[in-house]
Design a protein around this motif. Structure first.
Motif, PDB file in Angstrom:
ATOM      1  N   TYR A  64      -5.374  19.563  -1.343  1.00  0.00           N
ATOM      2  CA  TYR A  64      -4.744  19.523  -0.050  1.00  0.00           C
ATOM      3  C   TYR A  64      -3.634  19.565   0.582  1.00  0.00           C
ATOM      4  CZ  TYR A  64      -8.644  16.376  -2.119  1.00  0.00           C
ATOM      5  OH  TYR A  64      -9.193  15.283  -2.089  1.00  0.00           O
ATOM      6  N   PRO A  65      -3.253  18.991   1.652  1.00  0.00           N
ATOM      7  CA  PRO A  65      -1.135  20.213   1.651  1.00  0.00           C
ATOM      8  C   PRO A  65      -0.989  18.775   1.030  1.00  0.00           C
ATOM      9  CG  PRO A  65      -2.685  19.611   3.878  1.00  0.00           C
ATOM     10  CD  PRO A  65      -3.169  19.391   2.988  1.00  0.00           C
ATOM     11  N   ARG A  66       0.793  18.996   0.558  1.00  0.00           N
ATOM     12  CA  ARG A  66       0.990  18.572   0.121  1.00  0.00           C
ATOM     13  C   ARG A  66       1.467  16.081   1.681  1.00  0.00           C
ATOM     14  NH1 ARG A  66       3.797  18.240  -5.213  1.00  0.00           N
ATOM     15  NH2 ARG A  66       4.041  20.576  -5.419  1.00  0.00           N
ATOM     16  N   GLY A  67       1.086  15.456   0.505  1.00  0.00           N
ATOM     17  CA  GLY A  67       0.881  14.613   0.855  1.00  0.00           C
ATOM     18  C   GLY A  67       0.073  13.436   0.527  1.00  0.00           C
ATOM     19  N   SER A  68      -0.443  12.208   0.796  1.00  0.00           N
ATOM     20  CA  SER A  68      -0.906  11.478  -0.002  1.00  0.00           C
ATOM     21  C   SER A  68      -2.305  11.696  -0.733  1.00  0.00           C
ATOM     22  CB  SER A  68      -1.313  10.127   1.433  1.00  0.00           C
ATOM     23  OG  SER A  68      -0.541   9.704   1.844  1.00  0.00           O
ATOM     24  N   MET A  69      -2.960  12.669  -0.256  1.00  0.00           N
ATOM     25  CA  MET A  69      -4.261  12.732  -1.319  1.00  0.00           C
ATOM     26  C   MET A  69      -3.961  13.681  -2.341  1.00  0.00           C
ATOM     27  SD  MET A  69      -7.561  12.503   1.493  1.00  0.00           S
ATOM     28  CE  MET A  69      -7.405  13.697   2.476  1.00  0.00           C
ATOM     29  N   TYR A  70      -2.760  14.364  -2.554  1.00  0.00           N
ATOM     30  CA  TYR A  70      -2.264  15.578  -3.334  1.00  0.00           C
ATOM     31  C   TYR A  70      -1.079  14.567  -4.072  1.00  0.00           C
ATOM     32  CZ  TYR A  70       0.447  19.194  -5.585  1.00  0.00           C
ATOM     33  OH  TYR A  70       1.005  19.902  -6.067  1.00  0.00           O
ATOM     34  N   GLU A  71      -0.552  13.715  -4.294  1.00  0.00           N
ATOM     35  CA  GLU A  71      -0.372  12.561  -4.846  1.00  0.00           C
ATOM     36  C   GLU A  71      -1.431  11.713  -5.596  1.00  0.00           C
ATOM     37  OE1 GLU A  71       2.405  13.101  -5.875  1.00  0.00           O
ATOM     38  OE2 GLU A  71       3.109  14.853  -4.407  1.00  0.00           O
ATOM     39  N   LEU A  72      -2.506  11.274  -5.104  1.00  0.00           N
ATOM     40  CA  LEU A  72      -3.150  10.243  -5.437  1.00  0.00           C
ATOM     41  C   LEU A  72      -3.851  10.497  -6.161  1.00  0.00           C
ATOM     42  CD1 LEU A  72      -4.212   8.058  -2.482  1.00  0.00           C
ATOM     43  CD2 LEU A  72      -3.187   7.371  -4.399  1.00  0.00           C
ATOM     44  N   ALA A  73      -4.451  12.789  -5.674  1.00  0.00           N
ATOM     45  CA  ALA A  73      -5.205  13.188  -6.844  1.00  0.00           C
ATOM     46  C   ALA A  73      -4.152  13.625  -8.282  1.00  0.00           C
ATOM     47  CB  ALA A  73      -5.555  14.700  -6.612  1.00  0.00           C
ATOM     48  N   GLU A  74      -3.022  13.831  -8.095  1.00  0.00           N
ATOM     49  CA  GLU A  74      -2.465  14.187  -9.140  1.00  0.00           C
ATOM     50  C   GLU A  74      -2.083  13.134  -9.963  1.00  0.00           C
ATOM     51  OE1 GLU A  74       1.413  17.102  -8.751  1.00  0.00           O
ATOM     52  OE2 GLU A  74       2.575  15.215  -9.389  1.00  0.00           O
ATOM     53  N   ASP A  75      -2.431  12.084  -9.646  1.00  0.00           N
ATOM     54  CA  ASP A  75      -1.428  10.969 -10.251  1.00  0.00           C
ATOM     55  C   ASP A  75      -2.962  10.418 -11.245  1.00  0.00           C
ATOM     56  OD1 ASP A  75       0.145   8.671 -10.066  1.00  0.00           O
ATOM     57  OD2 ASP A  75      -1.512   6.637  -9.964  1.00  0.00           O
ATOM     58  N   SER A  76      -4.115  10.568 -10.705  1.00  0.00           N
ATOM     59  CA  SER A  76      -5.736  10.397 -11.619  1.00  0.00           C
ATOM     60  C   SER A  76      -5.369  11.206 -13.327  1.00  0.00           C
ATOM     61  CB  SER A  76      -6.722  10.953 -10.858  1.00  0.00           C
ATOM     62  OG  SER A  76      -6.227  12.552 -11.088  1.00  0.00           O
ATOM     63  N   TYR A  77      -3.908  11.866 -13.359  1.00  0.00           N
ATOM     64  CA  TYR A  77      -3.905  12.855 -14.170  1.00  0.00           C
ATOM     65  C   TYR A  77      -3.319  11.263 -15.430  1.00  0.00           C
ATOM     66  CZ  TYR A  77      -5.745  16.421 -11.610  1.00  0.00           C
ATOM     67  OH  TYR A  77      -6.664  17.463 -10.822  1.00  0.00           O
ATOM     68  N   ARG A  78      -2.451  10.286 -15.255  1.00  0.00           N
ATOM     69  CA  ARG A  78      -1.893   9.730 -15.108  1.00  0.00           C
ATOM     70  C   ARG A  78      -2.159   8.683 -15.209  1.00  0.00           C
ATOM     71  NH1 ARG A  78       1.686  11.428 -10.709  1.00  0.00           N
ATOM     72  NH2 ARG A  78       3.345  13.495 -11.070  1.00  0.00           N
ATOM     73  N   PHE A  79      -3.419   8.394 -15.699  1.00  0.00           N
ATOM     74  CA  PHE A  79      -4.135   7.110 -15.850  1.00  0.00           C
ATOM     75  C   PHE A  79      -4.785   7.193 -17.375  1.00  0.00           C
ATOM     76  CE2 PHE A  79      -6.228   7.244 -11.779  1.00  0.00           C
ATOM     77  CZ  PHE A  79      -5.673   6.579 -10.994  1.00  0.00           C
ATOM     78  N   GLY A  80      -4.167   7.747 -18.351  1.00  0.00           N
ATOM     79  CA  GLY A  80      -4.262   7.925 -19.763  1.00  0.00           C
ATOM     80  C   GLY A  80      -5.358   8.211 -20.018  1.00  0.00           C
ATOM     81  N   PHE A  81      -6.488   8.647 -19.792  1.00  0.00           N
ATOM     82  CA  PHE A  81      -7.581   9.347 -19.213  1.00  0.00           C
ATOM     83  C   PHE A  81      -7.712  10.087 -20.610  1.00  0.00           C
ATOM     84  CE2 PHE A  81      -9.863   7.154 -15.418  1.00  0.00           C
ATOM     85  CZ  PHE A  81      -9.536   5.904 -15.942  1.00  0.00           C
TER      86      PHE A  81
END
Length: 406
Positions: A182-199
């Motif tokens: 995605y371009p830098r924006g909401s979906m970019y940040e939500l995708a990146e945040d998924s790696y911080r869930f502690g899984f």
């Protein structure tokens, strides 16, 4: 401008488009206008609002006790519904097959943001991946009674964080650095945040692993790509006369626009060489091409065995297509980048500057070399012969370690 004058101007422009570009172009303009007026862009959002998690608030329970290693596990795999022949799902199903072969019970949980028919999705799974024994369920109905559940994409990681609330271990099989979709924006940040869930994260390949370290600051488990050399291999008696492209116009990271322009230039240089496309059907090409549509793996290997070279474009993680071409003796032309080279270390790849002329020149060099037959054989022999066994073993080992403990 008055209402009548404005309408007249629009009608005049519409007739001009139809006359100069054809009725299909006019229909596309109408569709784009309707898309914008109806806010259809929201349909590309892959999650319902209530399924979006937040790493600053994720606090999920795990079991109070670990099971004995003598006890087979019940493992959930959370995914979006697969399209027939999907490459990413094929890789994921290889991992599921390995878990089943290790004696564990697997369950598939499908997240369909649009509320599709789970039975219809299951028919696709049973048809294209018949080796999978796992039950198929709607993730919207809950994700209960598991020892572990594995997310398989950024959106399903959010769903696991929001809906997988019963005690279990949670893992994340990561095939690409998906913010790059995605371009830098909401979906970019939500995708990146998924790696911080502690899984517990399992990265497929060094490119993904390095980006998770450098961009997110986590340390994943890492496994490596494989290639099914029982399917992709040289076939006797085939004459290589053409070139081939995996066409995915709707997926920007597959670089179709560049590939189309490059093939147009290539046809100008080599009008006698047949161009093959498979994947999506493409309209209004400015060069002749044989379109094969969606192909089963054995059919694709047949096509590769009739091809001197092929375009294997990918602007995020390397495409599986490149090594499958190599295994079949087809020289892959790949857009050159550090990301592409991270997991494709092979002297037989044709690395191309990612411009129309750069790609066309690399493809031209592959079809005009004098040693095409020996190059095809050497390319095939260069591919590792252990298939996906190492990746499968790695994934099963990590899941078992996460659930059973050391």
């Amino acid at each position: 401008m008055s209402g009548g004058s404005e309408l007249g101007a629009k009608v005049t422009r519409a007739f001009a488009v139809a006359r100069n570009e054809g009725p299909r172009a006019l229909a596309q303009r109408f569709a784009r206008h309707a898309y914008e007026r109806l806010d259809a862009a929201s349909l590309v959002e892959p999650l319902l609002d209530d399924d979006i998690a937040d790493s600053t608030r994720v606090d999920l329970p795990v079991p109070a006790e670990r099971p004995s290693r003598s006890q087979p596990l019940r493992i959930g795999w959370l995914m979006v519904p697969p399209a027939a022949g999907s490459g990413g799902h094929t890789t994921l199903f290889r991992m599921i097959e390995a878990a089943e072969q290790a004696g564990h019970t697997c369950e598939l949980y499908l997240y369909d943001r649009y509320g599709g028919d789970v039975k219809a999705h299951e028919r696709i799974i049973r048809t294209w991946w018949p080796q999978i024994r796992a039950g198929v369920h709607d993730a919207a109905a809950g994700i209960p009674g598991l020892d572990a559940c594995i997310a398989s994409s950024w959106d399903t990681a959010h769903v696991l964080a929001r809906r997988g609330t019963s005690p279990m271990q949670r893992l994340y099989f990561i095939q690409d650095f998906e913010p790059f979709f995605y371009p830098r924006g909401s979906m970019y940040e939500l995708a990146e945040d998924s790696y911080r869930f502690g899984f517990r994260c399992i990265a497929l390949g060094d490119m993904v692993a390095e980006l998770l370290r450098s961009e997110v600051g986590i340390t994943p488990d890492v496994t490596e790509f494989g290639c099914d050399t029982s399917v992709y291999r040289p076939l006797p008696g085939r004459e290589r006369t053409g070139v081939v492209l995996y066409a995915r116009p709707s997926v920007p990271r597959r670089g179709f626009w560049l590939a189309r322009l490059a093939l147009q230039r290539f046809h100008e240089l080599h009008p006698d060489i047949e161009i093959h496309l498979y994947g999506s059907e493409v309209k209004d090409l400015r060069f002749p091409a044989t379109q094969h549509g969606r192909l089963a793996p054995a059919e694709l290997n047949e096509l590769y065995n009739r091809s001197i070279a092929g375009l294997a474009m990918s602007f995020t993680n390397i495409s599986l297509v490149a090594e499958e071409m190599l295994a079949a003796g087809t020289i892959p032309i790949v857009n050159d980048s550090l990301h592409s080279r991270a997991d494709l270390v092979n002297e037989h790849v044709g690395w191309a500057t990612p411009t129309p002329n750069g790609i066309a020149e690399a493809l031209s060099a592959a079809v005009t070399r004098a040693d095409r037959a020996s190059a095809a054989l050497a390319a095939s022999r260069s591919v590792r012969q252990f298939g996906w066994a190492k990746a499968q073993a790695d994934v099963v080992r990590v899941i078992e370690h996460e659930v059973y403990g050391s």
